[in-house]
Design a protein around this motif. Sequence first.
Motif, PDB file in Angstrom:
ATOM      1  N   GLN A  42       0.812  -1.223   0.000  1.00 39.57           N
ATOM      2  CA  GLN A  42       0.000   0.000   0.000  1.00 39.57           C
ATOM      3  C   GLN A  42       0.842   1.267   0.000  1.00 39.57           C
ATOM      4  O   GLN A  42       0.321   2.355  -0.242  1.00 39.57           O
ATOM      5  CB  GLN A  42      -0.924   0.001   1.214  1.00 39.57           C
ATOM      6  N   LEU A  43       2.131   1.139   0.293  1.00 38.40           N
ATOM      7  CA  LEU A  43       2.976   2.329   0.322  1.00 38.40           C
ATOM      8  C   LEU A  43       3.196   2.865  -1.084  1.00 38.40           C
ATOM      9  O   LEU A  43       3.500   2.103  -2.006  1.00 38.40           O
ATOM     10  CB  LEU A  43       4.334   2.004   0.941  1.00 38.40           C
ATOM     11  N   PRO A  44       3.084   4.163  -1.296  1.00 36.88           N
ATOM     12  CA  PRO A  44       3.407   4.742  -2.597  1.00 36.88           C
ATOM     13  C   PRO A  44       4.918   4.726  -2.818  1.00 36.88           C
ATOM     14  O   PRO A  44       5.694   4.525  -1.876  1.00 36.88           O
ATOM     15  CB  PRO A  44       2.875   6.176  -2.491  1.00 36.88           C
ATOM     16  N   PRO A  45       5.366   4.929  -4.048  1.00 35.38           N
ATOM     17  CA  PRO A  45       6.810   4.985  -4.300  1.00 35.38           C
ATOM     18  C   PRO A  45       7.468   6.109  -3.504  1.00 35.38           C
ATOM     19  O   PRO A  45       6.853   7.134  -3.211  1.00 35.38           O
ATOM     20  CB  PRO A  45       6.896   5.252  -5.811  1.00 35.38           C
TER      21      PRO A  45
ATOM     22  N   SER B 112       8.111   7.886   1.800  1.00 34.15           N
ATOM     23  CA  SER B 112       6.740   7.510   1.440  1.00 34.15           C
ATOM     24  C   SER B 112       5.954   7.275   2.722  1.00 34.15           C
ATOM     25  O   SER B 112       6.510   6.950   3.768  1.00 34.15           O
ATOM     26  CB  SER B 112       6.708   6.263   0.551  1.00 34.15           C
ATOM     27  N   ARG B 113       4.625   7.452   2.629  1.00 34.31           N
ATOM     28  CA  ARG B 113       3.771   7.371   3.813  1.00 34.31           C
ATOM     29  C   ARG B 113       2.422   6.794   3.431  1.00 34.31           C
ATOM     30  O   ARG B 113       1.888   7.075   2.368  1.00 34.31           O
ATOM     31  CB  ARG B 113       3.588   8.758   4.430  1.00 34.31           C
TER      32      ARG B 113
ATOM     33  N   ILE C 196       2.048   4.830   8.582  1.00 35.00           N
ATOM     34  CA  ILE C 196       3.280   4.091   8.341  1.00 35.00           C
ATOM     35  C   ILE C 196       4.218   4.962   7.520  1.00 35.00           C
ATOM     36  O   ILE C 196       3.796   5.587   6.538  1.00 35.00           O
ATOM     37  CB  ILE C 196       3.014   2.776   7.595  1.00 35.00           C
ATOM     38  N   VAL C 197       5.480   4.996   7.910  1.00 32.99           N
ATOM     39  CA  VAL C 197       6.507   5.743   7.198  1.00 32.99           C
ATOM     40  C   VAL C 197       7.558   4.781   6.672  1.00 32.99           C
ATOM     41  O   VAL C 197       7.935   3.821   7.368  1.00 32.99           O
ATOM     42  CB  VAL C 197       7.176   6.794   8.115  1.00 32.99           C
TER      43      VAL C 197
ATOM     44  N   ALA D  92      14.125   1.913   6.017  1.00 28.71           N
ATOM     45  CA  ALA D  92      13.663   2.033   7.397  1.00 28.71           C
ATOM     46  C   ALA D  92      12.153   2.207   7.388  1.00 28.71           C
ATOM     47  O   ALA D  92      11.612   3.024   6.634  1.00 28.71           O
ATOM     48  CB  ALA D  92      14.331   3.222   8.084  1.00 28.71           C
ATOM     49  N   ARG D  93      11.462   1.448   8.237  1.00 26.96           N
ATOM     50  CA  ARG D  93      10.000   1.476   8.280  1.00 26.96           C
ATOM     51  C   ARG D  93       9.536   1.578   9.717  1.00 26.96           C
ATOM     52  O   ARG D  93      10.009   0.828  10.583  1.00 26.96           O
ATOM     53  CB  ARG D  93       9.427   0.209   7.638  1.00 26.96           C
ATOM     54  N   TRP D  94       8.605   2.480   9.979  1.00 22.34           N
ATOM     55  CA  TRP D  94       8.089   2.600  11.340  1.00 22.34           C
ATOM     56  C   TRP D  94       6.627   3.027  11.349  1.00 22.34           C
ATOM     57  O   TRP D  94       6.100   3.561  10.371  1.00 22.34           O
ATOM     58  CB  TRP D  94       8.935   3.548  12.163  1.00 22.34           C
ATOM     59  N   LEU D  95       5.977   2.761  12.490  1.00 15.35           N
ATOM     60  CA  LEU D  95       4.627   3.245  12.781  1.00 15.35           C
ATOM     61  C   LEU D  95       4.773   4.568  13.508  1.00 15.35           C
ATOM     62  O   LEU D  95       5.522   4.663  14.488  1.00 15.35           O
ATOM     63  CB  LEU D  95       3.876   2.239  13.657  1.00 15.35           C
TER      64      LEU D  95
END
Length: 283
Positions: A157-160, A172-173, A190-191, A252-255
């Motif tokens: 679901q994340l955009p480019p 992206s968010r 989500i980031v 890197a991915r975080w809530l």
Amino acid sequence: MHYVGPIEESFFSTPPSWKPHSEGFRRAGLLHRAQGTVHMGYSIAELQPGGGIGPCLHAYEKGIFVTEGEVELNQDGRAFRLGPYDYALVPTGAAHAWRNRGKARARWVEMCAPQPKLSGEWPDSYFPGAIEWPAEVDPPDFGNPGLRGLGHFDWSQLPPSAFVHPNLHGFSRRMLMDRPFGSQQFDMFIVQFADGGLCNYHDHPFEEAYLMLEGEVGFAAEGKEYVLRPGDVAWTGVGAVHAFFPDRGMAARWLEVMAPQPPEQNAIRFYAPWEHLRSSMGR
């Protein structure tokens, strides 16, 4: 004001006021007044197999993001089985209950705003009594356009990643909860930052909290430097200068959560453009 730390097993305990109304329930309180926050209560809840939390309602809004296992949520007569990366909004005053009929523990983020009161202060949680559960509890039908207050996040679901400007790129968010979704007190999303991206030094007129999900990222706050890894939690208060440096050789991915909800304009104040203005004025 800022905070950085891992989620330790020693943080988990059953709040005294919840002991008569729950079984197999623990909570790790991560962000509250002791860490400096005034706008949020941020915790990880845990429910063991066979456990449950009796009906309760709050004088605050609560956002749920499941990180581990499966748990059943019964809210205002609707019951759903939630799994990893499912999320739900519990509006202010909505009666709800929990149970875990699986074989593994369940854990979820609880983001509460306004900030819940401490023990001994004005009571802002209430326990209304029994609630009826249906014979079978199924996962939500996320394809149903009539579904409200529930969602599921998937990395697809994340955009480019985008180049927003020189101080924010590789970014992206995916928004999960905001005013259109129904939340009135906070935003949750989500980031993702690509390796080599940048979120340069800035501050906000609101508080932010970050739960690392995947990867690593350099994080600077108020003159101190950290590396955030999965399971770490960080928080920045109103006006706290901070930055992210995704230079660890991986995404890197975080809530992330924000409280109160950001203003429509000037929600982010990057320092570099203002320093450029100062220099152009010869000062």
